[in-house]
Design an enzyme around this catalytic site. Structure first.
Site, short mmCIF file in Angstrom:
data_model
loop_
_atom_site.label_atom_id
_atom_site.label_comp_id
_atom_site.label_asym_id
_atom_site.label_seq_id
_atom_site.Cartn_x
_atom_site.Cartn_y
_atom_site.Cartn_z
N ARG A 207 0.82 -1.21 0.00
CA ARG A 207 0.00 0.00 0.00
C ARG A 207 0.86 1.26 0.00
O ARG A 207 0.41 2.32 -0.44
CB ARG A 207 -0.94 -0.02 1.21
N ASP B 139 -3.56 -1.62 -3.36
CA ASP B 139 -4.35 -1.97 -2.17
C ASP B 139 -5.46 -2.90 -2.64
O ASP B 139 -6.23 -2.53 -3.55
CB ASP B 139 -4.91 -0.70 -1.54
N LYS C 123 2.19 -18.60 6.27
CA LYS C 123 1.39 -19.00 7.42
C LYS C 123 1.11 -17.77 8.27
O LYS C 123 1.83 -16.77 8.15
CB LYS C 123 2.12 -20.07 8.21
N LYS D 79 14.64 -25.27 6.20
CA LYS D 79 15.87 -25.32 6.98
C LYS D 79 16.70 -26.54 6.60
O LYS D 79 16.18 -27.63 6.37
CB LYS D 79 15.54 -25.35 8.48
N GLU E 177 12.31 -21.29 22.50
CA GLU E 177 12.80 -19.96 22.18
C GLU E 177 13.16 -19.22 23.45
O GLU E 177 12.50 -19.39 24.49
CB GLU E 177 11.74 -19.16 21.42
N ASP F 7 0.46 -20.59 16.93
CA ASP F 7 1.64 -20.01 16.29
C ASP F 7 2.70 -21.05 15.96
O ASP F 7 3.38 -20.94 14.94
CB ASP F 7 2.24 -18.94 17.21
N HIS G 150 4.70 -25.72 12.74
CA HIS G 150 6.09 -26.18 12.84
C HIS G 150 6.21 -27.55 13.51
O HIS G 150 6.83 -28.47 12.98
CB HIS G 150 6.93 -25.17 13.61
N LYS H 37 8.12 -19.80 24.71
CA LYS H 37 8.96 -18.60 24.68
C LYS H 37 9.59 -18.39 26.04
O LYS H 37 9.10 -18.88 27.06
CB LYS H 37 8.13 -17.38 24.28
#
Length: 486
Positions: free
Chosen positions: A47, A90, A146, A180, A214, A233, A238, A336
């Protein structure tokens, strides 16, 4: 029929954070390695209004910020910049989309790859606009980021929107973990070596652990993360993709349909964890203040600025109900602000059926650990004689056979995940991308867990930052005689 390499790459969201951190630097890496298709043009769109020169400056700055200085070659960067063009658009503005379509038509000289690096709610409208302009027919394909939705219903809605315009074999759903090196090496380890396959089953393996840990917090993504949580998430994509590659049957060939057919069989064999099972088989957690790497860090609620029941940690005990894996628990966890950054797959074999050694001799089960990050290595733990003389009988010690992939392939360049994914998508190879039925099967399984948590009013258990999650996650494994690898 093999696809023709794309002559035009159109990146929607080309000025966004993902593009600047990962996509544009990866395209530079491919340019530097002479791996981009000859004559490829790259059209950025977002945009934001940019002149072409200003967009090229943005790309150059992104490369210099995100590629090690020693790897930035001015000639390669100039060659990448020469491929670039820009057209603001847009998806809610028909006139701007029409101007984008005219620019695509002018630049197109063969196949086109559209990369939708935008929020998934825009996938359907963008695809509809491309279809209405006649720019989504044969010779075009679309690459999606994703998450594909936040539950099964929204995933189906998004997939339906894309499918109105693009056939499934022209849709490339990205899970960057599949790009990876370590994840691809799991495939090579399993199916390129005769020694592992005879042991890769319930007769010989006692348990499997898959960890994606993480040390970072939400890092400015609080608004997004609070509507997502660790389950949506990380687990839904994953971890389940790693589970599929670990547990799937050998595909007939290393090609898209064969590989993805075996992965979907795993997802459809996962035992449901629903309302009657969630409290025994799952643990949700949320980090509080603590110390990570000797640095004091705030808790999730402190970072967010308001109360929340969103989980930043999830652990569970899964079962795959098929002949190969019947009875073998798969422990999955992600979180996390954990003790250290680690992505690994750990397979513990069963103990020897009978020990010939002194009754006091300790014989630990053999174990294979495949580390994917931060360092890539393969560790095989075996029992060995302890050197020396001992009248009491042979003494045994556990030793590691350790293959450090960075050391072994020191002369080979380690490629970021998006370099692999871009190269494959540009050439039309979908092996490392996710098919629609995989996405929806994963959501169906995860939705049952989330529904069970809602029904039982499950609140995430607190855990201090810098630890391995709530104590209840440890108790979940110890109830079954197992222990998390730390």
């Amino acid at each position: 029929m093999p696809a023709t390499p794309a002559s035009l790459l159109v990146i929607f969201g080309a000025s966004g954070d993902l593009a600047q951190r990962m996509l544009l630097p990866s395209l530079y890496g491919l340019q530097h390695a002479a791996l981009l298709p000859a004559g490829l043009r790259i059209l950025g769109t977002a945009r934001s209004e940019y002149e072409v020169a200003a967009f090229r400056d943005l790309v150059a700055d992104a490369v210099r910020r995100n590629v090690p200085a020693a790897d930035v070659d001015p000639a390669s960067l100039d060659a990448l910049l020469a491929r670039l063009d820009y057209q603001a658009a847009d998806s809610s503005d028909a006139a701007s989309m029409q101007r984008l379509g005219e620019r695509v038509t002018a630049l197109r000289n063969g196949d086109v790859l559209y990369h939708l690096s935008t929020a998934p709610r825009f996938y359907g409208p963008i695809c509809d606009a491309l279809g209405a302009m006649g720019l989504a027919g044969p010779g075009t394909r679309v690459m999606l980021e994703k998450p594909i939705g936040h539950d099964l219903a929204s995933a189906i809605e998004i997939n339906d929107g894309v499918a109105r315009v693009f056939d499934e074999d022209r849709v490339f759903r990205t899970d960057h973990y599949l790009g990876k090196e370590g994840v691809q090496n799991l495939i090579a380890l399993r199916f390129g070596n005769a020694m592992f396959e005879p042991l890769w089953n319930a007769r010989h393996i006692q348990q499997v652990q898959i960890t994606v840990a993480e040390t970072v917090g939400v890092e400015g993504r609080g608004d997004y993360y609070d509507t997502s949580g660790a389950t949506r998430d990380m687990l839904q994509n994953h971890l389940l993709q790693l589970l599929c590659l670990t547990a799937m049957e050998p595909p007939a060939r290393f090609e898209p349909t064969a590989v993805r057919n075996e992965k979907i069989k795993v997802l459809r064999s996962l035992r449901r964890i629903g309302r009657n099972e969630v409290q025994a088989e799952t643990v949700a957690g949320q980090y509080t203040s603590g110390a990570v790497g000797a640095k004091v860090v705030p808790g999730y609620i402190d970072e967010l600025g308001h109360p929340s029941r969103t989980e930043t940690f999830v652990a569970l005990r899964a079962h795959i109900d098929n002949w190969r894996w019947s009875g073998v628990p798969f422990y999955l966890r992600t979180g996390k602000r954990m003790a250290r950054r680690s992505t690994e797959i750990h397979l513990q074999l069963k103990s020897v059926p009978h020990s010939i050694f002194d009754p006091g001799a300790h014989i630990a089960p053999n174990a294979l650990t495949i580390r994917l990050q931060p360092d890539e290595r393969i560790e095989l733990r075996v029992m060995s004689k302890t050197p020396g003389l001992d009248r009491a009988g042979m003494r045994l010690s556990e030793v590691e056979l350790d293959l450090d992939m960075h050391e072994e392939f020191a002369d080979s360049t380690r490629r970021p995940a998006y370099e692999r994914l871009y190269m494959d998508a540009l050439e039309g190879n979908g092996t490392l991308f996710v098919r629609r039925d995989e996405t929806e099967a994963a959501w169906e399984w995860v939705d049952a867990i989330l529904d069970g948590w809602r029904a039982a009013d499950v609140r995430p258990r607190p855990y201090p930052a810098g630890t391995w999650g709530p104590a209840s996650a440890i108790a979940m494994t110890e109830r079954h005689g197992h222990t998390w690898r730390e």
